[in-house]
Design an enzyme around this catalytic site. Structure first.
Site, PDB file in Angstrom:
ATOM      1  N   ASP A  98     -93.001   7.391   3.049  1.00 20.06           N
ATOM      2  CA  ASP A  98     -94.040   6.579   2.660  1.00 20.06           C
ATOM      3  C   ASP A  98     -95.130   7.981   2.112  1.00 20.06           C
ATOM      4  OD1 ASP A  98     -93.638   4.194   3.158  1.00 20.06           O
ATOM      5  OD2 ASP A  98     -94.868   4.006   5.050  1.00 20.06           O
ATOM      6  N   ASP A 120     -88.126  -3.737   4.715  1.00 18.02           N
ATOM      7  CA  ASP A 120     -88.878  -2.810   5.593  1.00 18.02           C
ATOM      8  C   ASP A 120     -88.717  -3.149   6.955  1.00 18.02           C
ATOM      9  OD1 ASP A 120     -90.601  -0.606   5.967  1.00 18.02           O
ATOM     10  OD2 ASP A 120     -91.912  -1.601   4.715  1.00 18.02           O
TER      11      ASP A 120
END
Length: 731
Positions: free
Chosen positions: A548, A478
């Site tokens: 997301d 990430d």
């Protein structure tokens, strides 16, 4: 031979299966662009360049008034030598001037495609599948050469371009601009397509007529970003999914970029793409070189769908690498939306047991397993397990999950550091920062300075220690903030504007080392979802967390837009709980499944809270996806109904041999007095007969594509329908 060269005329013709690209050295050694488009057998100069005197278009020394670089289509234009349009490059000399004059020196052609030093790029598995042309331009006054590299993938009708600057003189030079490609078109009858968005709203499609002046998309965020993508296409008016000319450009780079079109006063169009020159310079010392990233250029007359399938096929086979390139990807469950930071080993094991019972193959432990990470204010950089949550460590948890018959994966955010961390307390100068300036925080964290070798080594060691000690087969990598306060404590003042590019080079070096060291690990790139979904990252990590935002209706557009360039096998797509955590929408579990099945299927919810009936739906979804996983991940993708234009969406997957198809249709909102809809599929063999697996009905491929099937009318919002067809052998 794919590259045809007329040595007397110094004319270069790159000839693919369906496309031609032509350029020529014209008077005084300037390299002109002549044609790019549908394949021609021979180029004999039918579209001659007309030289004429244009007001305020000056002439290089020694040329007549009709010859001006300001009006000539060029391959790699400069500024300051009679051309006032966007230059492809700019060098500053020791005397402070920025005027250069590069002209043809020589060329060479060879089979194969070299690696770009320190940068990702497409590649050849066999030298025979790619032919490369290098055209060397030289400015003898400063003894600098510019090497223009063109690699032709004849099978895919793809041309890749990059540039290398070689300082063979004694001057210390500054590169102020070093773009990777420039193409001059002789008209302006185009519409421009780009991809824009934001966090949770990535890869929206913008389409508009180009106008006189400059139209630009870019990023100066230190990452390719969710806000604008390093992609641009010019299309003719009326071009749609299935027909029309497309000229597409995609940059294989993960940092600051620019992509521009400029229409000049005479309705010529210049397209340029490369590293963003904003806040960029590069010191080019004597005997040093600078390599630009690669641009992948696609021409097709078969519309946006034809363009996408070229990119998909090339990127699946000649950009993504490693053992996972050709492997079916596992169905996973991620604990993030189920637990966030609040978990322990027993809770994770219970989630894993539920996942195993419905057929999930991989459990991924997300943020919160290290340091004292109870929220997002602390511990990034301290990649040591939190014994409060996992008292017996990661190996124990991994083995518990593996004993259930599942693989174990782990989340990292290695490029970042929290101020409240042991790493920051020990090395406060390791972050990107400007001395004596207050920090700008993003998500309560700072970025590590990957331009520094010792920082890169720390990241490699920290991640390697975990991957060597724990049986991990998947890593979610990430990156949750963008670059501000751009500066490096390790660089001298004259090199501070190199920081952003050196950061990306450091990132690539880290990824090269880790992916080589741990080939059994499937790395998935993430940047708060699709914030760094680009071709550069796919070279190291063959899939990316698309967004997301896991809401199925939002994902219709996000995945549609992403698919313009990137194949479904590269897209992480998960089923999440309702009400959805990002937008609060409640959608049927079946619809959520059909949307997620259009990528790498996963789940992001607490299975322990589902009803028995819901678990049975999930179990059936997973069983269905396993049956057709190869089709989804390696088949050809066809977009049918565009959710950006309609209250619905549809797409289908067709196997390479056209013997199998899976298709989905989605209706967003139910409408009163709605018309009866007929859906026409794409990509089938018109001579085959196909059987509907669910109903047993037989239809010809031509019938399914040209007549279509009637959709059942259902009064329901957020409806999802699904079909599978297989070729029926008729005796």
């Amino acid at each position: 031979m794919a590259i045809i060269i007329d040595k007397e005329k110094l004319l270069f013709h790159l000839q693919g299966s369906n496309t031609s690209y032509v350029m020529q050295v014209i008077r005084d050694g300037y390299l002109a662009h002549l044609y790019w488009g549908k394949k021609i057998q021979n180029y004999r100069g039918s579209n001659k360049i007309i030289f004429m005197d244009r007001g305020f278009s000056p002439n290089p020394a020694g040329a007549d008034r009709a010859f001006s670089l300001d009006t000539i289509p060029q391959e790699y234009p400069s500024f300051g030598n009679s051309d006032f349009r966007i230059p492809a490059y700019q060098l500053q000399l020791e005397n402070g001037s920025t005027v250069t004059d590069f002209r043809y020196k020589e060329h060479r052609v060879y089979q194969g495609k070299p690696k770009l030093k320190g940068l990702p790029s497409t590649y050849a598995e066999d030298d025979g599948e790619v032919e490369t042309l290098e055209i060397i331009l030289e400015d003898p006054l400063i003894e600098v050469k510019v090497v223009l590299s063109y690699s032709l993938y004849q099978k895919w009708d793809v041309i890749t371009r990059s540039v290398r600057f070689d300082n063979e003189g004694q001057q210390q030079l500054k590169l102020l601009r070093a773009l990777s490609a420039s193409v001059d078109f002789r008209d302006d009858e185009y519409e421009l397509i780009t991809l824009y968005g934001a966090h949770n709203n990535e890869k929206n499609i913008a389409r508009r007529k180009i106008l006189p002046g400059i139209q630009m998309v870019d990023s100066c965020r230190g990452a390719s970003s969710p806000h604008q993508a390093p992609f641009m296409a010019l299309v003719r008016e009326g071009t749609d999914e299935d027909q029309g000319e497309v000229y597409a450009f995609n940059l294989v780079y993960s940092g600051n970029f620019t992509a521009q079109t400029q229409v000049d006063s005479y309705r010529n169009t210049r397209v340029t793409m490369g590293i963003n020159p904003f806040d960029f310079t590069w010191q080019l010392e004597p005997e040093e070189s600078f390599q630009t990233p690669e641009v992948v250029m696609v021409y097709t007359e078969n519309g946006l769908g034809g363009m996408s399938r070229i990119y998909h096929d090339l990127y699946r086979n000649r950009l993504c690498r490693g053992p996972f390139r050709d492997k079916e990807r596992p169905i996973l469950i991620n604990n993030w939306e189920a637990t966030y930071f609040d978990f322990d080993a027993d809770k994770i094991e219970q989630l894993a047991k539920e996942a195993q019972s419905v057929g999930v193959e991989l459990f991924v432990l997300d943020d919160g397993w290290f340091g004292k990470r109870d929220d997002d204010n602390t511990s990034l950089g301290d990649w040591v397990v939190d014994r409060r949550k996992l008292p017996d460590g990661l190996p124990d948890l991994a083995n518990r999950i593996r004993n259930l018959g599942m693989e174990f994966g782990l989340w990292f955010e290695p490029e970042m550091v929290s101020i409240d961390s042991d790493l920051y307390r020990k090395h406060p100068d390791w972050c990107i920062h400007v001395p004596d300036r207050p920090y700008t925080l993003g998500r309560n964290q700072l970025m590590l300075d990957l331009s520094r070798k010792e920082v890169c080594e720390y990241i490699v060691k920290s991640v390697s220690d975990i991957l060597s000690d724990v049986p991990i087969t998947y890593v979610k990598w990430d990156m949750n903030r963008h670059m501000t306060d751009v500066g490096s404590a390790a660089l001298p003042p004259e090199r501070q504007r190199e920081t952003a590019h050196r950061y990306i080079l450091g990132l690539y070096s880290i990824m090269e080392e880790l992916t080589s060291k741990f080939p059994h690990v499937l790395f998935e790139s993430c940047s708060s979802g699709g914030g760094r979904f680009d071709a550069g990252m796919l070279y190291y990590m063959p899939q990316t967390w698309t967004s997301d935002n896991t809401d199925a209706i939002c994902r219709l557009k996000i995945q549609w837009g992403t698919s313009l360039v990137y194949p479904p096998i590269t897209m992480g797509a998960h089923v999440s709980t309702v009400p959805n955590h990002q937008v609060g929408r409640i959608t049927p579990l079946e619809t959520r499944g059909y949307v997620a099945m259009a990528g790498n299927l996963g789940y992001e919810l607490d299975l322990t809270t589902l009803t028995v009936e819901e678990k049975e739906v999930v179990k059936k979804q997973i069983a269905l996806y396993k049956e057709m996983r190869s089709l989804i991940q390696f088949g050809n993708f066809y977009r049918i109904i565009n959710p950006f234009d309609e209250n619905e969406a549809a797409w289908c997957f067709v196997s390479e041999d056209q013997t199998e198809m899976a298709a989905s249709y989605f209706k967003v909102l139910s409408q009163p007095a709605a018309a009866i809809k007929t859906l026409k599929f794409k990509g089938l063999n018109p001579d085959y007969v196909y059987r509907n697996i669910e109903t047993g009905e037989l239809f010809g491929g031509d019938e399914l594509m040209h007549v279509g099937i009637t959709l059942t009318r259902v009064k329901q919002d957020f409806l999802g329908l699904f079909w599978r067809f297989v070729k029926e052998d008729i005796i």
